[in-house]
Design an enzyme around this catalytic site. Structure first.
Site: not given
Length: 271
Positions: A154, A248
């Site tokens: 990420e 998220e």
């Protein structure tokens, strides 16, 4: 077809963060199933925080999939990163993530490396730090491949890491790795900060995207900020992305309302 996912955090040491449901796994799964989510993404303190048989039982009961597992507890609880100057800490970080890969692989789910990537620390050489990241991801990518899953890396925003902040930087880095089993996480919150044109970045680097975090510009559920979702959704569809869009996001204004907002926005753009 892009699939919906909601996050569940099971880490007692953490009381705040961008996860929709907290602490009670089954309650969160029951609510996710009732709202029509396809899957959950888990943030656990360790690979053995919940037994594999128990999780399989719950996933079957609520007809959900496990989309991914987070590894951030390795840093938050144990202070481990892949770019720590101490080689023993780097070894422990690789071991922790390897165990998380094994846990997720039992469900065909990838592990996500976010905060455990670390930073170039003051006084340290960037090239050397990047060589540690390269070594760690090569080892972990090969371990993921042996488990027949991918590994997700990420790119985070500049306030969380000084390593790689954009899909372009992440893609160029992944292309330099020996392993081809590492994919990128396109986190729409981080992209809002770092990408001049998020949809263009998705179109340009979409071949490397393996997971999407579905949160608005302020990290609240999509629809509560100023992210322009229409061109992003069109870009994801154009590249043929068919994995998960996972919420998220902060549980704003509360977990139940955040989950309802997320699934409504997901259906608006992807169903």
């Amino acid at each position: 077809m892009i699939k919906s996912c909601v996050t569940i955090a099971l880490v007692p040491q953490i009381k705040t963060g961008p996860w929709i449901f907290w602490e009670d796994l089954e309650a969160g799964m029951a609510k996710a199933a009732k709202l029509g989510f396809d899957a959950i993404e888990l943030f656990t303190a360790s690979p053995d925080a919940i037994s594999i048989p128990r999780l399989k039982e719950l996933l079957g009961k609520y007809k959900l999939k496990l989309a991914a597992v987070g590894t951030g507890a390795g840093k938050v609880i144990h202070g481990l990163t892949l770019t720590d100057p101490d080689s023993e800490i780097r070894k422990k970080a690789i071991s922790f993530i390897s165990d998380m890969i094994d846990f997720g692989a039992a469900f065909g789910a990838p592990a996500i490396i976010g905060s455990m990537q670390g930073n170039v620390l003051p006084g340290n050489d960037r090239d050397e730090t990047m060589s540690w990241l390269t070594d760690g991801l090569n080892k972990l990518g090969k371990h993921a491949e042996s488990n027949q899953v991918i590994l997700i890396y990420e790119p985070l925003n500049r306030y969380e890491t000084n390593l790689l902040n954009t899909l372009e930087a992440g893609s160029n880095f992944l292309d330099s790795l020996e392993t081809k089993s590492v994919k990128l996480l396109a986190d729409l919150f981080h992209m809002n900060i770092e990408e001049g044109n998020p949809e263009e970045s998705i179109l340009n680097w979409g071949k490397n995207i393996g997971h999407v975090h579905f949160a608005d510009s302020n990290r609240r559920p999509m629809g509560f900020g100023h992210t322009s979702m229409k061109p992003i959704a069109e870009a994801l569809n154009t590249i043929g992305y068919s994995d998960y869009a996972s919420a998220e996001a902060f549980p704003y204004p509360d977990p139940d309302a955040a989950a309802e907002q997320t699934i409504a926005e997901f259906r608006k753009w992807f169903r």
